[in-house]
Design an enzyme around this catalytic site. Structure first.
Site, PDB file in Angstrom:
ATOM      1  N   HIS A 197      35.804  46.127  33.905  1.00  0.00           N
ATOM      2  CA  HIS A 197      37.077  45.623  33.410  1.00  0.00           C
ATOM      3  C   HIS A 197      37.647  46.647  32.433  1.00  0.00           C
ATOM      4  O   HIS A 197      36.953  47.124  31.547  1.00  0.00           O
ATOM      5  CB  HIS A 197      36.804  44.297  32.693  1.00  0.00           C
ATOM      6  N   HIS A 217      42.056  34.333  36.049  1.00  0.00           N
ATOM      7  CA  HIS A 217      42.210  34.501  34.593  1.00  0.00           C
ATOM      8  C   HIS A 217      41.617  33.361  33.779  1.00  0.00           C
ATOM      9  O   HIS A 217      41.946  33.169  32.611  1.00  0.00           O
ATOM     10  CB  HIS A 217      43.700  34.678  34.246  1.00  0.00           C
TER      11      HIS A 217
END
Length: 381
Positions: A283, A183
């Site tokens: 994504h 992340h």
């Protein structure tokens, strides 16, 4: 041919921004311009472009895309490209519906009949994931993704990484594949250690092991690990993607259809990646329109690997989920790790406009969470 007659956007919970375009003949297309935590900025851009593009030919998708890119002087970035995504996806939906075919037929046709998918487990502060992984298995998933760690300091205690390893081991023990999302919250001194610790347990990939502005660090890390490196959600065009391909530091490219300028640019990025032997795994922790747009592109790409689905993701906490806002949620049924193609015209989902309008009334913009370290310092989310 039909000129654009009206454009609207709808801010809807949990954190999505839908776009509707209608041409002068009454043909309708839906898009998604969601940009997590920056809804108002995208809405402002849409206001300006809606005023400009009213009266343009709705069929001229590429012309409108190039107008949005080349005549603005300032180009690219998450806000402009997310606004453009909403318009682009809606125009593709409109055109394909008018012709009575799925969008993938206008992109050259499909190269596969089913799509491999994965879902999220855990949250921003991941805990025990074994129960959640078992629940995903019962839903039909064979692959999952989880955040690797909570927030970390630039140089944190090595023990802060141990829980991540145990979580991956627990999921792998169930016979499932696991992607691990760093992340961008793990800095290089810790990322090197975490990749090394995870390597014996064969994760599917490590995602955003460093923030993409640190391409040199990603290059260093790519030479230290055999785990596939995935990234791309914070790259907003083919020009942003190019240096990562040229340096050979990415194995799985993860562009977000809502942040790269829609279906048009996602397809171009996928073709670029194929030329570098890089897999495509778009994504998509967003809404059903975004996922449907991804699926239309995935079906046409030989280098497609796996598709993220937001079904039950931890951000969907308001009661709305991937199955909301459209009347055919059965299209997202997962069987042995795969979903079937979307067979309907356009995006292949039928928007429930009444529900969109009802829930968009007085909807609040989603605010990105943040992490504060023990010394009061701001940490990467």
């Amino acid at each position: 041919m039909g000129k654009i007659a009206s454009m609207e956007y709808f801010r809807v919970p949990p954190r999505w921004l839908f776009v509707k375009i209608v041409d002068e003949d009454g043909n309708v297309g839906w898009g998604e311009a969601s940009l997590e935590g920056h809804t108002q900025a995208v809405e402002g851009c849409l206001d300006a472009w809606f005023e400009r593009y009213r009266g343009f030919e709705a069929d001229d998708i590429e012309h409108i895309w190039q107008m949005s890119w080349r005549t603005t002087f300032y180009r690219g970035g998450p806000v402009f490209m997310s606004a453009l995504s909403g318009i682009d996806i809606a125009l593709w939906d409109l055109k394909a519906r008018k012709l009575g075919v799925p969008i993938y037929q206008l992109l050259g046709g499909k190269v596969r009949d089913t799509l491999k998918v994965y879902a999220w487990i855990g949250g921003d502060r991941p805990g025990d994931v074994e129960v959640q992984a078992k629940a995903r298995q019962e839903q039909g998933f064979l692959s999952v993704k989880m955040n690797g760690t909570e927030d970390l300091g630039w140089l944190d205690s090595p023990s802060a990484l141990d829980d991540c390893v145990e979580r991956v081991k627990a999921v792998r023990a169930l016979g499932m594949d696991a992607g691990v999302d760093f992340h961008g919250r793990v800095h290089l001194p810790m990322a090197k250690q975490l990749a090394k610790k995870l390597e014996p347990h064969s994760p599917m990939f490590i995602e955003e092991p460093l923030l993409s502005e640190h391409i040199g660090g990603i290059e260093t890390l790519s030479k230290l690990t055999s785990i596939p490196i995935a990234l791309g959600e914070r790259l907003h065009s083919r020009w942003d993607v190019r240096p990562f391909l040229e340096k050979g530091v990415v194995d799985i490219l993860q562009p977000d259809v809502c942040h790269v300028g829609g279906i048009s640019e996602l397809r171009r990025i996928a073709a670029m990646a194929e030329a570098y032997d890089v897999a495509l795994a778009p994504h998509c922790p967003l809404g059903p329109i975004a996922l449907a747009a991804c699926v239309q592109v995935d079906l046409t790409c030989p280098n497609f690997a796996i598709q993220e689905m937001s079904l039950g993701i931890h951000y969907n906490s308001t009661g709305q989920d991937l199955t909301s806002y459209h009347t055919n949620p059965e299209v997202w049924k997962v069987d042995k790790g795969y979903i079937n193609i979307l067979k309907g015209p356009g995006l292949g989902i039928e928007i429930d406009e009444e529900e969109v309008r009802r829930l968009s009334k007085d909807a609040s913009a989603w605010v990105s969470p943040g992490f504060i370290g023990p010394g009061g310092e701001i940490r990467e989310w």
